[in-house]
Design a protein around this motif. Structure first.
Motif: not given
Length: 147
Positions: A1-29
């Motif tokens: 379970m810990a490994g899954l959390i690490i993987a999801l955490d790091q993949l999501s952080k990778y995606a956001i850092t390669h999509t957004f610039m610091l301070g950028d935001y996207l309104t979802v709801t």
């Protein structure tokens, strides 16, 4: 379970850092945004304005906490719920530890709010730590009390 959390955490952080610039935001709801924030402090950016001592402190704290959790997980005692809770906390702690070691800060990107009142941004690791802590409380309440 810990490994899954690490993987999801790091993949999501990778995606956001390669999509957004610091301070950028996207309104979802109307109550949820994706943002890119860097947190050099603890939860709620506590100590983020300090001179830099907090990085070594939080790295040391995460390493010590992880060692204790691994010790507790390796023991044979403990309910499945207890071990699940510890695994979530371990995965979250290590996910944020990776950020602190590689970047000097933790990447946060989930932002909830009610109108202009914002909850501090957080990430998958923070969510796992919070859920794990709640499960630990639940597990402790389920145990019969000794007289």
């Amino acid at each position: 379970m810990a490994g899954l959390i690490i993987a999801l955490d790091q993949l999501s952080k990778y995606a956001i850092t390669h999509t957004f610039m610091l301070g950028d935001y996207l309104t979802v709801t109307p109550f949820f945004d994706l943002v890119l924030a860097h947190n050099t402090g603890a939860a709620f950016s506590l100590f983020a304005d300090q001179a830099g001592w907090q990085r070594a402190f939080f790295i040391s704290t995460a390493l010590i906490a992880s060692a204790i959790i691994i010790y507790l997980l390796r023991r044979e005692s403990g309910s499945v719920l207890f071990k699940l809770a510890l695994s979530l906390i371990l995965g979250g702690a290590l996910g944020n530890l990776i950020d602190r070691i590689l970047n000097g800060y933790v990447v946060d990107f989930l932002s909830f709010h009610i109108q202009q009142h914002y909850w501090p941004a957080f990430n998958v690791a923070d969510s796992a730590i919070t859920i794990g802590a709640l499960l630990l409380v639940w597990d402790s309440l389920k145990k019969p009390r000794k007289p």
